[in-house]
Design an enzyme around this catalytic site. Structure first.
Site, PDB file in Angstrom:
ATOM      1  N   GLY A   1       0.829  -1.198   0.000  1.00 25.41           N
ATOM      2  CA  GLY A   1       0.000   0.000   0.000  1.00 25.41           C
ATOM      3  C   GLY A   1       0.855   1.235   0.000  1.00 25.41           C
TER       4      GLY A   1
ATOM      5  CG  ASP B   1      -7.415   4.218   1.207  1.00 30.08           C
ATOM      6  OD1 ASP B   1      -8.001   4.486   0.139  1.00 30.08           O
ATOM      7  OD2 ASP B   1      -6.338   3.610   1.249  1.00 30.08           O
TER       8      ASP B   1
ATOM      9  N   GLY C   1      12.496   2.422  -4.466  1.00 28.20           N
ATOM     10  CA  GLY C   1      11.465   3.254  -5.066  1.00 28.20           C
ATOM     11  C   GLY C   1      10.086   2.687  -4.855  1.00 28.20           C
TER      12      GLY C   1
ATOM     13  CE  LYS D   1       7.276   0.176 -10.789  1.00 27.25           C
ATOM     14  NZ  LYS D   1       7.348   1.517 -11.380  1.00 27.25           N
TER      15      LYS D   1
ATOM     16  CG  ASP E   1       3.576   7.560 -15.368  1.00 28.91           C
ATOM     17  OD1 ASP E   1       3.278   8.748 -15.175  1.00 28.91           O
ATOM     18  OD2 ASP E   1       3.833   6.778 -14.439  1.00 28.91           O
TER      19      ASP E   1
END
Length: 1624
Positions: free
Chosen positions: A795, A908, A1371, A1391, A1487
């Site tokens: 999250g 949320d 990241g 990733k 993006d």
């Protein structure tokens, strides 16, 4: 003879019950029941629905003939009978019987001549008796014609063919026989003379009469197939008949009135005997009831069970009693029964019936500890809401709306536990119940309401005279002069429209209240209409809209413009369009009085203080008090009295009850000092056997609790410091203080000595506790206590891991600690302290926490089935029953209501944060920690500052200053309700920016299709729309949501069950009911843990058991094909999967569930068949369909898929080469808890897989075991013997040869043909024994890659995750987390996707894109190394860039970048984007931003994060997304876009590199979006080189076609660089 048989039958049935119950239960409750064949459908339906509620038992029911029931002695917990047993048998065998539901028996006939007539034959009781004695034997008999004169000449001159049955006295046959005896004396005489058997009566000897089956369904089938026939059946069986020849008779009843079978006529019959029922006499029949509206062939199904028994475990009986109570109290059960023509008990009988639960005792103790409160009263919104919220595990409350006077009448006959009145109590009731007490609860206003669109938002004023004249038809138009004169400010707005008066056309309390008021205020009204419960306005007014629904007047006001009528204040508030229907003010004595809380309060205060209303000009004149009516000292059950007293107090003092009343516009009695005293005094006087039942009674004194100077704790007053006495009624005086000083002077020295000793002991204890490493916060743990396992999710604030703590599976949320400060640690500690105190079954349990950085984490219960989002998107679950959807929505709303009641807003709320445990209970997660999340957000850049847009309320998106976060949560819940409705992703295909703009500017919401509206209740659709309404006032609270969901499908305490047939058309309960009706065998409904939840899902999962045939299907050379043509192989694999599954289904096979570490649809199937021959036939058809499939052309150009022909030019190979192997044996079967799919494992499966690896593409090989079972049915060629693990000796393998594919040849193997000179044949045992079979090296001619299953996973770009050494996180993006790592000694970036549950189609498309990206090579794009495709580690692996991203470089104060170097950076980035745009097919990045432009140690830039658009979109739905600073306006608008969107983004990047600043800094998401749409752009510095500034402006031009291409951008940057170098 029959009477002896009947008596013997009944006794044996009772012995079954008597003997069957007193046995020890098993560990899990297994409830066994039997019933008659006619009652079978009723019980199956109830069990199916109930199984959603009670998930710790197994219900097993069989419908049997009465005599067969006797064989079930060892199993019976209860018996279902069509008829009551006598009181004598009840006493002899210690039994209790519960009336369950009513049914109508109907005389059903088949007459073709009446097929096209919309009429039914009418019969009376005597004529029907004559038919069954044989006195009437023809359809056109004069007696029948006399009753049906319109059918004279139509009724045929044909014999009536009678179908009868003698199934015993307690069956439907026995009821008909008894009813006919009551109808006609001659029948009774002949029937008794015939030994009470149809078969012995004279008519039975005639050829036209037939003895047919014992069940109603069998008799109905006989009628359908027999013209001119007549028999008796349950109306439930014939109700949906479509055969025009079939119909049922209407009848004249005992009162001489013509009636037809219906819910009402059967309930009237039951109500005729309510006096007997109220005296606890259930041993009675309801046929031939005396009432005017009663159906003469009514009967009641009964459940019979023992009421006294002894067992070690009494839980089984408790389950049966809960089931019975549920049938009485559950709205969904009543609805489902009614729809199938089983009729619930009349509400007035339910309380009496349910009280019998408490006489069932086990070991001399009442089995049921649950209290059931049945109440009736006036129509009001607050009492049902209160009861819903008050209901707990030990108390179930049910409220039925009726006239207030009727509810009190029921109280006098013990038909309810308490009554509710909204218009006082008639004096006669005080005489009937001497101790009758009336406690005020809350008041409300009755208001003149209107719907005039032209004056919405404005105030309309009326007076009594105008209102009276409207009702009397003297004022008919809204612009009447009298109305205009009362409203000078809005007179020009009043329309020239007819006033439509809306009034209830039934008896109602509201009618009585407003007509009483008008009669008191107007003599004309009193004379013309007067005080009445049902005013008849038709004589006075021609524009009247009559309403038959007690709660429906408000709906008519909404639906009809220019309407008017008296309605309740709370009723107007509950309407979905509050702005449309408004409340008029009243002008009284020159004062204009508004209907609001203050005027209601003043009215009640005036009445309670006995002040004339005329003395207060601000008093609303027409109000009503809701009061609870009950016997003050003569309640029959103490526990019920205690529960009612608790409810009374709760309504006045519990914050939840108070808030609910205030929100709905009620004025609580406890808010008024005088009424509060009345309430408390009544509570003190509420007694059972002279003992007060309220836990507060001992604290109540002179109408107050503890004299208002103390607190009542455990029935005693704890006084404030200035008070003393039992009730804190005494003030402490000075003399008392002196006495106290003397006492203290004596006591203190002694106390000090003891105190020192205690202090020493305390120090020792603290020392010991400290050294035992414990704290006051028992939830605080050391991080080292946790065994961290696999990642469950990610999250915006950290990752969630599956872990082990103290031997228990838990979920651990590790808070991102990169920016954690000491203040954040303290906030985290305080907030977690609150969270761990929360306990609710629908809120994820906080178990522990570690509050020290860098390992701040929360330990929560592990929710094994994941999120609701995952469930709804799981393609392996084809259908989710509607009832289950409502249950999940209800549980989620209950959890949210608890959080809001605890002062916690979620902020949320989304389907991803609703988790499911192993029993499919929904729980709210990821709430709280508001301060910590807020601080973490402040630390982040504007690239990641907002939650998941899809669920966010428009007021938050719009950055409103005053946001009600409670109602914002309700908006989010509305989106979740839509997800449950459609099982789709909200706003699929739209970017977050486009969603935000459309939601705010255009009012867009996810679409609701007409199909969805048709398939679901309108109440559910309305609830969705109200939850997500842009006007927060319209949105309901979660308490109201709970109530409404409860009303849709049952009570909140029993949230389960069925709905209308249309609502269930998508599957689930409705289908289960239909299926069960057609079954005459045992019906087993397992309610353990998970299976009940899937009544609508499991029926798709019929799976083979026992000895099965396993078939492995596998594509060979798949990796070569994936590398050759990724897109073609993606499409080919989809086609292949569809063919395999279609053929498997056709031949009754089952696709084994793929284990969690594998993905489905990759090229291999494990199929399981019960029938070996069908398995082989399916393989043949698969090969033929694969041969003829329409494969992509390019795929057919590869040798591994090319066309091949035999010597006769017969096509034998084309497309994917698929190998198949089959083996048979026993298997292990397990079931996945979420999908309910079965997984097969064990040696049989392993051997089949091994054989498959030895098989060529296009070949079908079977094992020796299978060959021996089917060798006579197919043609085989023996392949040879091989060693197989898990097999005791060498196994012989056989190839199947089909005629059409017989010329397929597979090199490298010596075939041994045992059919001598023939080319094919069937091997036989003699040849097998001859020793001709040879051992072979079967692998000799099989490629290495094909020695493994699923060779698609051997592509060079598929990486084994275990080969990667994962390092630290570097990241966090919108769709994944980036780690550094090492793979085969090389530094890489990994990733990992947030969404790990990709569909089969998504995974195939992911593979195709991986293959394409792996071929891309350019110095300015990040090198794609490969990907891992197995969950939970789906990720992409790229080269690692040490300097990080361009944003990091720009922000680093130690790095000074000259303008020339900036140009170099931009030029490299532009080259990379241009390469992507120039690829075939073109890649649009979507993006472009500095975070996705990486920099190596030599300041070379490379574009990252391109590709995988579909997965990015799905992952973005699951995560918090950044502001659209770099997003092109056409993207924000949700329009189609092209590569020019990347050019826009690059223009913003150019500005960012130029200035070193962040674009649109400090602006929120919505402001950025709207600024971009309106042409707002970052300000270009004045010292920027002209050509550079010009290029930036071109790039971010609002119109895409005016932007340059990236090739042109590259060229312009090159020119600018040259110009700059030249100047330098």
């Amino acid at each position: 003879m029959h009477s002896v048989y009947t008596k013997y039958t009944i006794i044996l049935i009772l012995l079954v019950i008597y003997q069957g119950l007193p046995t020890n239960t098993q560990v899990a409750s297994r409830i066994f029941g039997v019933g008659s064949k006619s009652s079978g459908p009723l019980y199956r339906q109830l069990i199916d629905i109930y199984s959603y509620t009670y998930d710790n038992a197994v219900f097993i029911f069989e419908d049997l003939p009465i005599d067969v029931i006797l064989t079930q002695v060892d199993y019976i917990d209860y018996v279902g009978l069509d008829r009551c047993i006598s009181h004598e048998y009840e006493e002899i065998f210690n039994l209790v019987q519960f009336p369950l539901a009513g049914q109508a028996i109907v005389m059903t006939y088949n007459i073709p001549e009446l097929a096209n007539l919309d009429t039914r034959i009418v019969i009376d009781r005597q004529t029907l008796g004559k038919i069954w004695t044989g006195e009437i034997s023809k359809w056109n008999h004069p007696d029948i014609i006399a009753l049906n004169p319109t059918l004279n000449g139509t009724l045929p001159d044909k014999e009536i063919k009678l179908g009868y049955n003698d199934d015993g006295n307690v069956s439907i046959s026995g009821i008909v026989q008894a009813a006919l005896s009551s109808f006609y004396g001659n029948f009774a005489t002949e029937f008794n003379n015939a030994g009470q058997l149809f078969a012995n009566m004279s008519f039975a000897n005639e050829s036209r009469c037939v003895n047919i089956g014992p069940s109603s369904r069998e008799r109905f089938d006989w009628v359908k197939n027999t013209t001119y026939s007549l028999t008796f059946v349950n109306y439930a069986d014939v109700f949906n008949n479509t055969n025009p020849n079939i119909s049922v008779m209407n009848m004249y009843n005992k009162a001489g009135n013509l009636v037809e079978p219906s819910l009402e006529s059967v309930q009237f019959a039951m109500a005729d005997f309510k006096d007997e029922y109220s005296n606890n006499n259930f041993a009675l029949d309801v046929f031939d009831a005396p009432g005017n509206n009663s159906w003469p062939l009514s009967y009641v199904n009964y459940i019979v069970m023992s009421k006294r028994f002894f067992q070690l475990d009494c839980s089984r009986a408790d389950v049966v009693l809960k089931f019975i109570a549920w049938v009485y109290t559950n709205t969904a059960a009543s609805k489902a029964l009614t729809q199938n023509q089983f009729y619930p008990l009349d509400n007035t009988l339910k309380k009496v019936s349910i009280d019998n639960i408490y006489i069932v005792k086990c070991n001399n103790v009442s089995v049921s500890e649950q209290q059931y409160l049945i109440s009736f009263g006036g129509s009001t919104s607050i009492v049902p809401s209160w009861l819903t919220a008050f209901t707990s595990g030990s108390i179930v409350a049910k409220y039925y709306s009726t006239l207030s006077s009727n509810s009190i009448e029921l109280l006098t006959t013990h038909g309810c536990d308490f009554a509710v009145t909204i218009n006082g109590v008639d004096q006669k009731f005080y005489q009937e119940i001497e101790d009758l007490a009336v406690m005020p609860l809350a008041a409300f206003s009755i208001v003149p309401a209107y719907n005039i669109p032209e004056i919405v938002g404005k105030t309309l004023v009326l007076d009594i005279d105008v209102i009276v004249k409207i009702y009397l038809g003297e004022i008919t138009n809204w612009n009447d002069t009298k109305i205009r004169n009362l409203n000078p400010e809005i007179s020009n707005y009043l329309p020239n429209a007819i006033i439509n008066v809306v009034v209830q056309n039934i008896e109602s309390d509201i009618n009585q209240i407003f007509t009483k008021f008008l009669s008191q205020e107007s003599e004309i009204f009193s004379q013309e209409i007067g005080q009445t419960y049902n005013p008849d306005l038709s004589l006075f007014n021609s524009s009247v809209i009559f309403v038959d629904d007690i709660d429906g007047l408000g709906d008519e006001l909404i639906d009809n413009k220019y309407s008017f009528g008296f309605w309740t204040d709370f009723g107007v508030r509950l309407l979905s369009r509050v702005q449309t229907v408004q409340m008029a003010s009243l002008k009284i004595n020159d004062d204009i009085i508004e209907p609001n809380y203050d005027t209601l309060k003043n009215a009640i205060s005036s009445e309670s203080n006995q002040i004339a209303r005329s003395t207060n000009s601000n008093v609303w004149p027409i109000t009503s008090m809701i009061s609870i009516v009950y016997p003050e000292t003569t309640m029959k059950n103490k526990d019920k009295a205690v529960a009612i007293a608790e409810f009374m107090y709760w309504t006045q003092y519990d914050p939840l009850a108070i808030n609910s009343a205030n929100n709905k516009g009620y004025y609580l009695a406890s808010s008024d000092p005088q009424l509060r005293s009345v309430v408390l005094d009544l509570l003190k006087n509420f007694k059972f056997e002279d003992e007060s039942v309220s836990s507060y009674a001992n604290c109540i004194y002179q109408g107050s609790i503890c004299s208002n100077f103390g607190t009542c704790i455990e029935s005693a007053c704890i006084c404030n410091s200035s008070r003393t006495g039992t009730y804190c009624e005494k003030i402490i005086t000075d003399s008392e203080n002196n006495t106290l000083i003397i006492i203290l002077a004596t006591v203190i020295p002694i106390a000090c000595i003891f105190g020192l000793l205690l202090l020493t002991l305390l120090i020792v204890i603290i020392f010991l506790l400290k050294h035992r490493n414990t704290t006051n916060n028992d939830w605080e743990i050391d991080f080292s206590e946790l065994e961290i396992g696999e990642t469950l999710g990610t999250g915006g604030y950290g990752e969630v891991y599956k872990s082990i703590w103290k031997g228990t599976e838990v979920a651990v949320k590790l808070i991102s600690s990169k920016h954690v400060s000491k203040d954040m640690e303290r906030s985290f500690f305080e907030e977690v302290k609150i969270m761990t105190s929360l306990r609710h079954p629908n809120v994820v349990l906080f178990m522990a926490a570690s509050t020290k950085s860098p390992n701040m984490c929360i330990v929560m219960e592990f929710m094994s089935l994941g999120s609701l989002y995952d469930l709804l998107g799981n393609e392996l679950i084809p259908e989710i029953p509607y009832a289950l959807k409502i249950k999940m929505a209800y549980q989620a709303s209950k959890g949210m209501h608890f959080l809001h009641s605890s002062g916690i807003v979620h902020r949320d709320l989304k389907s991803l944060n609703l988790l499911l445990d192993s029993k499919w209970n929904v729980k709210v997660s990821d709430f709280g920690l508001t301060k910590v999340k807020s601080e973490l957000d402040k630390k982040k850049t504007n690239d990641n500052i907002i939650g998941t847009i899809h669920w966010i309320a428009p007021e938050i998106l719009n950055d409103s200053t005053e946001v009600d976060y409670i109602l914002a949560d309700v908006y989010s819940f509305g989106i979740i309700l839509w997800e449950l409705l459609t099982r789709e992703q909200p706003y699929k295909g739209m970017t977050p920016a486009a969603i935000a703009v459309s939601v705010i500017r255009d009012g867009m919401r996810p679409p609701i299709s007409d199909e969805a509206v048709t398939a679901h209740s309108i109440e559910y659709i309305d609830l969705i729309k109200q939850c997500w309404h842009s006007d927060t006032i319209i949105r309901p609270t979660f308490l109201e949501i709970m109530t409404r969901l409860s009303n849709i499908l049952g009570d909140s305490s029993n949230m389960t069950s069925g709905t209308s047939s249309s609502s269930l058309s998508s599957g689930g309960i409705g289908k289960s009911i239909t299926d069960s009706k057609s079954s005459n065998s045992r019906s087993s409904v397992e309610s353990s843990n998970t299976s009940n939840t899937f009544r609508g899902i499991d029926r798709h999962n019929s799976h083979p058991t026992g000895e099965v045939t396993v078939a492995f299907i596998d594509i060979i050379s798949a990796s070569k094909l994936w590398e050759y043509d990724p897109d073609g192989m993606c499409e080919s694999t989809k086609m292949y999967n569809e063919i395999i599954r279609r053929v498997t289904k056709k031949y009754g096979g089952y696709e084994s569930f793929i284990s969690k570490d594998r993905n489905s649809g990759e090229g291999s199937f494990c199929l399981v068949f019960s029938d070996a021959i069908q398995a082989i036939n399916s393989c043949e058809e698969m090969q033929l369909q694969l041969l003829n499939a329409n494969w992509p052309k390019k795929i057919l150009q590869h040798p591994a898929a090319a066309e091949e022909f035999d010597r006769t030019d017969q096509l034998i190979f084309r497309g994917l080469r698929v190998r198949m192997a089959l083996h048979c044996g026993s298997v292990k079967i397990s079931q996945d808890p979420m999908t309910r799919k079965y997984q097969y494992s064990g040696s049989t499966v392993n051997i089949t897989g091994k054989i498959t690896t030895l098989t060529h593409g296009g070949q079908i090989i079977v094992s020796e075991n299978l060959y021996q079972k089917v060798n006579n049915d197919f043609t085989f060629i023996t392949v040879g013997k091989i060693d197989i693990p898990d097999y005791p000796s060498k196994m012989t393998l056989y190839e199947i040869k089909f005629e059409i594919l017989k010329n397929r040849f597979f090199g490298g193997i010596t075939y041994v043909n045992y059919n001598d000179d023939t080319d094919s044949g069937t091997a036989d045992d003699s040849n097998y024994d001859s020793g001709k079979i040879i051992d072979i090296d079967y692998m000799a001619d099989i490629d290495k890659e094909d020695s493994f299953l699923t060779s698609a996973n051997m592509c060079r770009w598929i990486i084994n995750y275990d080969e990667i050494s994962i390092g630290k996180q570097i990241g966090l993006g919108s769709y994944g987390i980036v780690f550094n790592g090492k793979w085969k000694g090389v530094d890489v970036a990994v990733k990992k996707f947030v969404k790990q549950k990709l569909s089969e189609t998504q995974l195939l498309e992911f593979r195709a894109e991986m293959a394409f990206l792996s071929e891309l090579k350019h110095s300015n794009i990040v090198t794609f190394i490969g990907a891992c495709i197995k969950k939970p580690n789906i990720c992409i692996v790229t080269e690692y860039m040490r300097m990080g991203n361009l944003r990091d470089v720009l922000k680093n104060p130690d790095i000074k970048i000259t303008f020339a170097n900036k140009l170099k950076l931009l030029y490299g980035a532009a080259m990379g984007i241009d390469y992507l745009h120039s690829s075939n097919p073109m890649i649009v990045h979507r993006d472009i931003k500095p975070a996705n432009i990486l920099v190596d140690e030599h300041f070379n830039v490379k574009i990252a994060d391109f590709g995988f658009a579909r997965i990015k979109e799905d992952n973005t739905t699951m995560t918090r997304c950044g502001t659209p600073c770099w997003t092109a306006p056409e993207v924000i608008r949700g329009e189609k876009y092209c590569e020019k969107a990347d050019v826009f983004s690059f223009g913003v990047v150019m500005w960012e590199v130029l200035t070193g600043k962040e674009p649109f800094a400090e602006c929120n998401f919505m402001k950025v979006s709207l600024d971009i749409l309106e042409g707002g752009r970052p300000i270009i510095p004045s010292d920027c080189p002209h050509e550079f500034a010009k290029l930036i402006k071109k790039c971010w031009h609002a119109k895409a076609h005016k932007r340059p291409t990236m090739t042109e951008v590259v060229q312009q940057l090159m020119l600018i660089t040259e110009q700059f170098d030249h100047k330098v």
